[in-house]
Design an enzyme around this catalytic site. Structure first.
Site, mmCIF file in Angstrom:
data_model
loop_
_atom_site.group_PDB
_atom_site.id
_atom_site.type_symbol
_atom_site.label_atom_id
_atom_site.label_comp_id
_atom_site.label_asym_id
_atom_site.label_seq_id
_atom_site.Cartn_x
_atom_site.Cartn_y
_atom_site.Cartn_z
ATOM 1 N N SER A 1 1.736 -6.994 17.772
ATOM 2 C CA SER A 1 2.374 -7.026 16.463
ATOM 3 C C SER A 1 2.183 -5.670 15.761
ATOM 4 C CB SER A 1 1.830 -8.201 15.649
ATOM 5 O OG SER A 1 2.649 -8.472 14.541
ATOM 6 N N HIS B 1 7.806 -10.222 17.770
ATOM 7 C CA HIS B 1 8.056 -11.635 17.427
ATOM 8 C C HIS B 1 9.559 -11.921 17.354
ATOM 9 C CE1 HIS B 1 3.828 -11.513 16.723
ATOM 10 N NE2 HIS B 1 3.925 -10.812 15.597
#
Length: 245
Positions: A134, A170
């Site tokens: 991330s 994501h």
């Protein structure tokens, strides 16, 4: 021994629920260690939780995950001051640097205050594998999309730029990610953007994409570019499924 070429493993994954602990390292973290080329001794991995403020409970979870995996895990803290006297020497002594998620905007600001933008380039050149999830993925690129500034996603364009692309994370689990990447690439705010579904990792040797890997099935990575006519094009990259760690 260091990796044979400068290597980055940029992911939207790396963790799984632990059997006797909060979490364990999943196959993407193990693949980053494999990419380091270490053998004959315990792999050394240092964890950076800068993006979430170096939380004690999270660092403890990473130490426990390292024990389960058989890794020598340390943590490089920057709050409230660096916990090592020589940051660069500490990083150069590792096989893998693993950067956790959180606020990529805050992470980049704090890193620059401590000179890590320059340090990481030298550490990468020396063969220490740079990896993360991330925010810990976006940081190595020119930028990407982030919720660092609030619930509404916004672009970040001041990444370290070790890789000359933008990054989308994501991609399958957060519905706003894909349309914003397409919008930003179409408007020229982001250039060529490499994106990952949850559980997918992009492995770069130097600045070239070497492979796409995954720790779960039915996921993919994507290349998003703006064509000469201004249209946004998305190419799907099928990953190689990693063996369970």
């Amino acid at each position: 021994m260091p990796a044979s070429v400068p290597t980055i493993v940029a992911t939207s994954g790396g963790y799984r629920p632990g059997q006797r602990s909060r979490l364990e390292f999943n196959a993407l973290v193990h693949h980053a260690v494999d990419r380091s080329g270490v053998h004959g001794r315990t792999p050394r991995l240092t964890y950076l939780g800068t993006a979430s403020g170096d939380q004690d409970w999270r660092i403890a979870s990473m130490h426990e995950a390292g024990r389960v995996a058989g890794f020598d895990v340390s943590a490089l803290r920057l709050f409230t001051m660096p916990n090592v006297a020589d940051i660069e020497a500490h990083l150069l002594a590792q096989d893998v640097v693993w950067v956790d998620g959180g606020s990529v905007a805050n992470l980049l600001a704090v890193w620059r205050v401590h000179g890590l933008d320059e340090i990481f380039r030298r550490v990468w050149d020396a063969g220490v594998v740079l990896a993360g999830v991330s925010a810990g993925s976006i940081c190595w690129f020119t930028g990407g999309t982030t919720d660092s500034f609030g619930p509404g996603l916004r672009p970040v364009t001041n990444g370290l730029g070790l890789l000359p692309y933008a990054n989308g994370v994501h991609y399958d689990s957060e519905s706003r990610r894909r349309p914003l990447v397409h919008e930003l690439v179409g408007s020229g705010v982001l250039g060529e953007t490499h994106c990952t579904d949850d559980g997918v990792g992009l492995v770069y040797e130097g600045t070239d994409l070497a492979e796409v890997v995954a720790e779960r099935r039915d996921v993919a990575a994507y290349r998003v570019v703006r064509a000469a006519d201004g249209a946004v094009q998305e190419e799907r990259w099928q990953p190689r499924l990693l063996a369970s760690a």
